[in-house]
Enzyme design. Sequence first.
Site, PDB file in Angstrom:
ATOM      1  N   ILE A  29       0.994  -1.220  -0.065  1.00 33.15           N
ATOM      2  CA  ILE A  29      -0.072  -0.041  -0.218  1.00 33.15           C
ATOM      3  C   ILE A  29       1.039   1.183   0.060  1.00 33.15           C
ATOM      4  O   ILE A  29       1.859   1.459   0.922  1.00 33.15           O
ATOM      5  CB  ILE A  29      -1.069  -0.101   1.217  1.00 33.15           C
ATOM      6  CG1 ILE A  29      -1.950  -1.292   1.115  1.00 33.15           C
ATOM      7  CG2 ILE A  29      -1.755   1.231   1.292  1.00 33.15           C
ATOM      8  CD1 ILE A  29      -2.716  -1.290   0.177  1.00 33.15           C
ATOM      9  N   SER A  30       0.740   2.122  -0.932  1.00 34.23           N
ATOM     10  CA  SER A  30       1.531   3.257  -0.954  1.00 34.23           C
ATOM     11  C   SER A  30       1.366   4.277   0.087  1.00 34.23           C
ATOM     12  O   SER A  30       0.284   4.170   0.759  1.00 34.23           O
ATOM     13  CB  SER A  30       1.181   4.099  -2.322  1.00 34.23           C
ATOM     14  OG  SER A  30       1.482   3.188  -3.614  1.00 34.23           O
ATOM     15  N   ALA A  31       2.288   5.125   0.377  1.00 34.33           N
ATOM     16  CA  ALA A  31       2.233   6.227   1.563  1.00 34.33           C
ATOM     17  C   ALA A  31       1.010   6.958   1.241  1.00 34.33           C
ATOM     18  O   ALA A  31       0.458   7.194   0.148  1.00 34.33           O
ATOM     19  CB  ALA A  31       3.396   6.757   1.479  1.00 34.33           C
TER      20      ALA A  31
END
Length: 367
Positions: A29-31
């Site tokens: 999950i990206s930032a």
Amino acid sequence: MPGVDLESSYKEDAVPIKHDEHGEMISCISAPSIVATQLERLGTQPGHKVLEAGAATGYNAALLGKIVSPGGQVWTLDVGQDLFAGASRHLAEAGVDNATAVMADGAAGLPEHAPYDRIIFTVGAGDVPVKILDQLAPGGRLVLPMRIRGSISRSFAFERDGDTWKTVSCEMATFIPLRKGVCDDVYTLVPMAGEGNVRLETFSEQDVDRDALRCVLDQQQTKLYNGVKFRQGSAWEWLYLYLACVLPNGLSRLPGQHPGFTPHFGWGSMAALDAGSLAYLTIREGEDDKGRYWEVGVIGHGEGGADLAERVVSEIRAWDATGGNDAPEPGFRMAVADSRDRLTADDARFVVDKPYSRLVVDWARRG
């Protein structure tokens, strides 16, 4: 994000979801800032039909489901059986009734539910997945993180412009690449020999001697500086993009630490490659009447390292002479199929041809 505490979930960093047999992260999950930026650039509205490539845990699909409500629908695709099953379960448990996970290749899309008002890739691609372009509705938008050359990539928001495509926004971004399927982006990670943990990212289009590069940092070095100064807040992204276009093998990420390795950032550096030689960016600090600065330098290693370092220094000076970071940002155009040949640039170095698409970087048309 099952098994992840709340603080880690919202920390400004990627959250790993899955690793391969070598320990490399292949799903995350990206930032939070990246998730928000990508959703904002997608421009989704209530009632929209949205296709997402890269399901991960289903988190982004759940957010999209909220945005398109009422009346909208989201389909999120993944090639991994475990990721697809997990995303389906998490969406159901969260009560998201307008987002559906499907096990499929995101680059091939999901034609049975087309056309879509918006298509978003939360994974990186090495090329434009042309099969999904015809699945966009008139006036639709595609958000695609795409690698340009070497490790340099940007997240493009494409809209149709006649027979070609224009970018309505574009940000520097690197995403985990697509796996398998139509438009996968397989790369080879080359660990450097000796002490430390430096490794070099290389990709299929780069003409390099990967075996020779493993020992290159232990070979004699040539260090050059070019007088180009960066100051607090200066952006590196446009220099990276310029060098990726004008150097035959683009630029590759070179993260890690190694005795004698003096990169321009704490995480590592960017490097130009030529056969079994490389030349990476470095800096040295100074101060003048305008204040503190960091002068850009290049360190070459390998049999042709000195010549390669000279080439990189020359190109950095050329970029600076045309305005450097003070110049307007470049524009981007893209074409596929028969429209490719009609998409040209004044300087052929800024035409990037890929198997399915042509991307033009319009430095000369900045502003």
